[in-house]
Design a protein around this motif. Sequence first.
Motif, PDB file in Angstrom:
ATOM      1  N   PHE A  85      61.558 -52.459   3.960  1.00  0.00           N
ATOM      2  CA  PHE A  85      62.856 -52.921   3.469  1.00  0.00           C
ATOM      3  C   PHE A  85      62.700 -54.323   2.900  1.00  0.00           C
ATOM      4  CE2 PHE A  85      62.453 -54.140   7.881  1.00  0.00           C
ATOM      5  CZ  PHE A  85      62.956 -55.426   7.946  1.00  0.00           C
ATOM      6  N   SER A  86      63.727 -54.752   2.182  1.00  0.00           N
ATOM      7  CA  SER A  86      63.754 -56.094   1.611  1.00  0.00           C
ATOM      8  C   SER A  86      64.927 -56.853   2.208  1.00  0.00           C
ATOM      9  CB  SER A  86      63.872 -56.034   0.085  1.00  0.00           C
ATOM     10  OG  SER A  86      65.046 -55.330  -0.280  1.00  0.00           O
ATOM     11  N   LEU A  87      64.967 -58.145   1.948  1.00  0.00           N
ATOM     12  CA  LEU A  87      66.053 -58.959   2.488  1.00  0.00           C
ATOM     13  C   LEU A  87      66.305 -60.149   1.578  1.00  0.00           C
ATOM     14  CD1 LEU A  87      64.516 -61.640   3.894  1.00  0.00           C
ATOM     15  CD2 LEU A  87      63.953 -59.948   5.612  1.00  0.00           C
ATOM     16  N   THR A  88      67.438 -60.785   1.774  1.00  0.00           N
ATOM     17  CA  THR A  88      67.769 -62.041   1.089  1.00  0.00           C
ATOM     18  C   THR A  88      68.201 -63.062   2.142  1.00  0.00           C
ATOM     19  OG1 THR A  88      70.072 -61.370   0.745  1.00  0.00           O
ATOM     20  CG2 THR A  88      68.480 -60.834  -1.008  1.00  0.00           C
ATOM     21  N   ALA A  89      68.304 -64.299   1.723  1.00  0.00           N
ATOM     22  CA  ALA A  89      68.664 -65.367   2.653  1.00  0.00           C
ATOM     23  C   ALA A  89      69.545 -66.385   1.954  1.00  0.00           C
ATOM     24  CB  ALA A  89      67.409 -66.043   3.196  1.00  0.00           C
ATOM     25  N   SER A  90      70.340 -67.077   2.738  1.00  0.00           N
ATOM     26  CA  SER A  90      71.229 -68.135   2.227  1.00  0.00           C
ATOM     27  C   SER A  90      70.887 -69.439   2.942  1.00  0.00           C
ATOM     28  CB  SER A  90      72.693 -67.779   2.471  1.00  0.00           C
ATOM     29  OG  SER A  90      73.024 -66.568   1.814  1.00  0.00           O
TER      30      SER A  90
END
Length: 415
Positions: A360-365
């Motif tokens: 899976f992939s992810l993003t971050a803030s």
Amino acid sequence: MRCKVPVSRARITRSRLEAEAMNPAVVILSVLFFTSGIMCAAMIMAWIHFGRDRHAATWACAFGLGALQWIVNAVGVMAMPGQVAPIILASAIVIVTSSLVAIGARQRSGLPAAWGKFALSGGIAILVIVVIYTRLDHMGLRAGFTNLYAAAMMPLAVAAVIPRDRKANAPEIAFATMITIFAIYQLMLGLVGLSIGRLPNPAGLEHYRTVLGIGLPAAYVGSGVAVLFLLAGDLSENLRALVTRDPLTGSLNRRGLEQAATTAMATARRHGQPLAVVVGDIDRFKAINDRMGHAAGDRALVAFADHVHAGVREEDLFGRLGGDEFCLVLMDALPEQAADVIERTRREIAALEIDGPPRFSLTASFGVAGFLPSDLCFADILTRADYALYESKAAGRNRTTVSAPLSPVSGTAAR
């Protein structure tokens, strides 16, 4: 009435002289034996109760063999004077123990133990010793060779213990210092032994015995204490890591980060330097845990932490505040500079694919805030960075937001 025959006064005198000559050697050997035994027992206890580190076991073997060596020496002095067998055996044990000291140092530093290479060099040295005592009639080589070999092993131990990627701590410096002194002493003893020459030289032998008797107990005991000090220092570091480190990611935990950040803020205030704090977390982390399980969530946390930490300098601070929230403290950095650094990291994370199963992939803030003169504690600047993170979430996630910037001050964090 039968008269008793008096014992010859000459025989009595000779016996007293032999006893007087033997007593200093027996005392020195006794001190060395009990020192080796105590060191061996202490290292066995350290190995059993404090993580079963291989280097502690190796050093325990070295000092255990050292105790055996002093027993063999005592047998040679008292029961087998003039015979070469106990001397050869004791010399062979010295070769093994000095090699084990170097091997243990390499194990502690995570280097290959190189058992084969040490076994080869030690085997050759023992063979040379056998030849010296059985085939060569050379007193200097007999007195000097073993000490020179031991001296050659000690720099290998020092080189392995001194770290290359950080500043050496006090126990490491103490170990390196004492082992270096021991190596110098062994080198000096070996050279004094060689100076005796081929045939017995009364003056040279007396000089050799003087150096041996005066220096060996102190050098040996000092080296043993240095090894114990190093093991105690490692234990202290391990306990400190348990208190201040996050076990999953290896980064500082909240307690460790707050302690280090408080010191960093005091340094920035004292030197008039800027400082920036970045707070970030994984977008929709709860959904990752719910859909793919906590093992996938742990992999996401580790990957996120590794990428964020890899993008900053060694002197910067990085820690896990709790859950999926992490924090960076960038030394001598303006908020805009910190934002540039973390923005590159954010793009790398967005392009990252976490290994599975499942993949899976992810993003971050992220939120960024700068150090202000009015900040009294780390919580003040952390609150502003956390609010900037909230703004990134509210604006759609997968972005970086800068809070109130500092007034223009030069910084060195541009990368």
